[in-house]
Write a protein that holds these residues in place. Sequence first.
Motif, PDB file in Angstrom:
ATOM      1  N   GLN A  39      46.838  -4.293  39.578  1.00  0.00           N
ATOM      2  CA  GLN A  39      47.722  -3.368  38.885  1.00  0.00           C
ATOM      3  C   GLN A  39      47.339  -3.170  37.427  1.00  0.00           C
ATOM      4  N   ALA A  40      46.329  -3.863  36.963  1.00  0.00           N
ATOM      5  CA  ALA A  40      45.940  -3.781  35.552  1.00  0.00           C
ATOM      6  C   ALA A  40      44.822  -2.759  35.397  1.00  0.00           C
ATOM      7  N   GLY A  41      45.124  -1.653  34.738  1.00  0.00           N
ATOM      8  CA  GLY A  41      44.100  -0.636  34.547  1.00  0.00           C
ATOM      9  C   GLY A  41      43.540  -0.602  33.142  1.00  0.00           C
ATOM     10  N   ASP A  42      44.287  -1.091  32.182  1.00  0.00           N
ATOM     11  CA  ASP A  42      43.878  -1.085  30.779  1.00  0.00           C
ATOM     12  C   ASP A  42      43.160  -2.386  30.447  1.00  0.00           C
ATOM     13  N   PRO A  43      42.084  -2.356  29.623  1.00  0.00           N
ATOM     14  CA  PRO A  43      41.373  -3.599  29.284  1.00  0.00           C
ATOM     15  C   PRO A  43      42.274  -4.676  28.688  1.00  0.00           C
ATOM     16  N   TRP A  44      43.237  -4.290  27.861  1.00  0.00           N
ATOM     17  CA  TRP A  44      44.145  -5.297  27.311  1.00  0.00           C
ATOM     18  C   TRP A  44      45.054  -5.861  28.399  1.00  0.00           C
ATOM     19  N   GLU A  45      45.420  -5.041  29.376  1.00  0.00           N
ATOM     20  CA  GLU A  45      46.202  -5.551  30.498  1.00  0.00           C
ATOM     21  C   GLU A  45      45.409  -6.590  31.283  1.00  0.00           C
ATOM     22  N   ARG A  46      44.133  -6.309  31.536  1.00  0.00           N
ATOM     23  CA  ARG A  46      43.309  -7.264  32.284  1.00  0.00           C
ATOM     24  C   ARG A  46      43.165  -8.565  31.501  1.00  0.00           C
ATOM     25  N   ALA A  47      43.002  -8.453  30.194  1.00  0.00           N
ATOM     26  CA  ALA A  47      42.931  -9.665  29.377  1.00  0.00           C
ATOM     27  C   ALA A  47      44.249 -10.426  29.430  1.00  0.00           C
ATOM     28  N   GLY A  48      45.359  -9.716  29.421  1.00  0.00           N
ATOM     29  CA  GLY A  48      46.660 -10.371  29.519  1.00  0.00           C
ATOM     30  C   GLY A  48      46.842 -11.104  30.834  1.00  0.00           C
ATOM     31  N   VAL A  49      46.303 -10.541  31.915  1.00  0.00           N
ATOM     32  CA  VAL A  49      46.366 -11.219  33.211  1.00  0.00           C
ATOM     33  C   VAL A  49      45.595 -12.533  33.159  1.00  0.00           C
ATOM     34  N   MET A  50      44.401 -12.512  32.592  1.00  0.00           N
ATOM     35  CA  MET A  50      43.613 -13.744  32.470  1.00  0.00           C
ATOM     36  C   MET A  50      44.371 -14.782  31.648  1.00  0.00           C
ATOM     37  N   ALA A  51      44.987 -14.323  30.555  1.00  0.00           N
ATOM     38  CA  ALA A  51      45.690 -15.251  29.669  1.00  0.00           C
ATOM     39  C   ALA A  51      46.911 -15.855  30.330  1.00  0.00           C
ATOM     40  N   SER A  52      47.493 -15.170  31.324  1.00  0.00           N
ATOM     41  CA  SER A  52      48.726 -15.656  31.938  1.00  0.00           C
ATOM     42  C   SER A  52      48.521 -16.957  32.698  1.00  0.00           C
ATOM     43  N   LEU A  53      47.281 -17.303  33.029  1.00  0.00           N
ATOM     44  CA  LEU A  53      47.011 -18.547  33.752  1.00  0.00           C
ATOM     45  C   LEU A  53      46.529 -19.669  32.845  1.00  0.00           C
ATOM     46  N   LEU A  54      46.485 -19.422  31.542  1.00  0.00           N
ATOM     47  CA  LEU A  54      46.032 -20.431  30.591  1.00  0.00           C
ATOM     48  C   LEU A  54      47.187 -20.831  29.676  1.00  0.00           C
ATOM     49  N   ASP A  55      47.134 -22.070  29.186  1.00  0.00           N
ATOM     50  CA  ASP A  55      48.197 -22.494  28.270  1.00  0.00           C
ATOM     51  C   ASP A  55      47.922 -21.956  26.872  1.00  0.00           C
ATOM     52  N   PRO A  56      48.937 -21.919  25.991  1.00  0.00           N
ATOM     53  CA  PRO A  56      48.776 -21.321  24.667  1.00  0.00           C
ATOM     54  C   PRO A  56      47.665 -21.956  23.831  1.00  0.00           C
ATOM     55  N   VAL A  57      47.428 -23.255  24.000  1.00  0.00           N
ATOM     56  CA  VAL A  57      46.368 -23.902  23.219  1.00  0.00           C
ATOM     57  C   VAL A  57      45.015 -23.315  23.590  1.00  0.00           C
ATOM     58  N   GLN A  58      44.775 -23.135  24.886  1.00  0.00           N
ATOM     59  CA  GLN A  58      43.510 -22.552  25.332  1.00  0.00           C
ATOM     60  C   GLN A  58      43.344 -21.148  24.770  1.00  0.00           C
ATOM     61  N   ILE A  59      44.422 -20.381  24.786  1.00  0.00           N
ATOM     62  CA  ILE A  59      44.345 -19.000  24.312  1.00  0.00           C
ATOM     63  C   ILE A  59      44.040 -18.949  22.816  1.00  0.00           C
TER      64      ILE A  59
END
Length: 336
Positions: free
Chosen positions: A182-202
Motif C-alpha cells: 500500500q506504500a506508493g510514496d518513497p517516504w511511505e516505504r521508508a516509514g514501513v521499514m522504520a515501523s519494524l525497528l526500535d527508535p534507537v535503531q532509527i
Amino acid sequence: MSGNTATHEVTPTARTAATRGRAPFSQSRAARELGLKRSEFDLAVHLGHIRTRPAEAGGGRQVDRAEVELLRGQEGFPDALRQRVATVNTREGSAIMEVTAARFTRLARLGLLVPVAFHLNRYRAVVWRYLADELREFAADAKNASLLNRPLPETLRGQLDTGLDLRPRNWRGRHLGFLLSQAGDPWERAGVMASLLDPVQISEIITNPYERSHLSRFRPPSPAHGAPGSPAVHLTERITTAQDPDEVDLLRADLARAVREARTHRPAPRPASRHPDPHPGPDPHRHPDSHPHSARHRRPPAPRHRDRPRPSENLRPSEYPRRSRGLLGRLFRRAT
C-alpha cells in the motif's frame, strides 16, 4: 471452522456500468457490500484480493465501485471470497492437517507454517492465526508427508530444543509485505521499514531530526492496544519489532537506502526560521508614505511547501517492487 467465517447478508448494488463514475466506497461500506467482517476485509486487502486506492481528500483509502462489482460477479461469491480469507488458530489448524496440536506448533515454530495474524487473549497469551487454505495446501503436498506422519529429523528437533520460534519473525516479514503493498510514496516505504525497528535503531540511521520527524508521519500505526507501558503493549511491541541480529541488519540497510531515495524524491521539510528578519517589511497598519524605504525592504512571503505522498494504487502481491520481494525473502526464515 473459525469465527472469522460468519455469514453476512450481502447488500445488493447496481451493476458496474451503472456505477462507473460514481463516488467510491469507504472501506467500511465496501466490506458491507462484499458481506465481509471488517477484519476479513482488511485481510483480503492485505492479501491482494481487493484493490484500494488513496482517498482524493486524504484520510484513508477507498474502494472503487467497479472493484466491488468485479468481486461480486466472481463465481462462488460470497463464500469463495470468505474462504480465501478464513483464518484458524492452532487447534483448528491441527484438525485441518490431521495432526496433533503439539506437532502443528512445532512446524510453526520451525517456520514451515507462517501465521497471518495474532492477538492476545485475556491471559495475555499470544494466539497465532493461519490461513486455512495454506494449511490445506501444505497437508496435501506429498513432499510434506514425512513432516506430518513421522518423527521430525534430529536436526529439526535440535533446533526446537534450543528454543527456536520463527513465528514472530515470519509474521513480521509477512506484515511488511502487506504494508509495502500500500506504500506508493518513497517516504511511505521508508516509514514501513522504520515501523519494524526500535527508535534507537532509527536515530542511529537517520541523524537529521527533521527527517526523523518527517518520517514519523508515514509510520503505520502500531497494532498494540492497551495502556502505554502495560504488559500487553510490551509483549505486542516485542512481536512487532525486529529482534534477530540479521533481521535488524537487513532492515537497517533497507531503511537507509529507502531514506536516500526518499530524500532525492522530496527532501524533508524544515520549519521556518525563527530569527528576526534584519529587513522587516512595513507595518501593515502604517501608511505607505510613513517609511520611505518600505517598498525597497519589503519581501514576498516564502512559499509554503505542501508535503503529501503522491496517490498510488496498492499493488497485488505479484506486483510488489523487485527490491521489496528480495527483502521479504531475506526476512522470512525457515528451519533447514
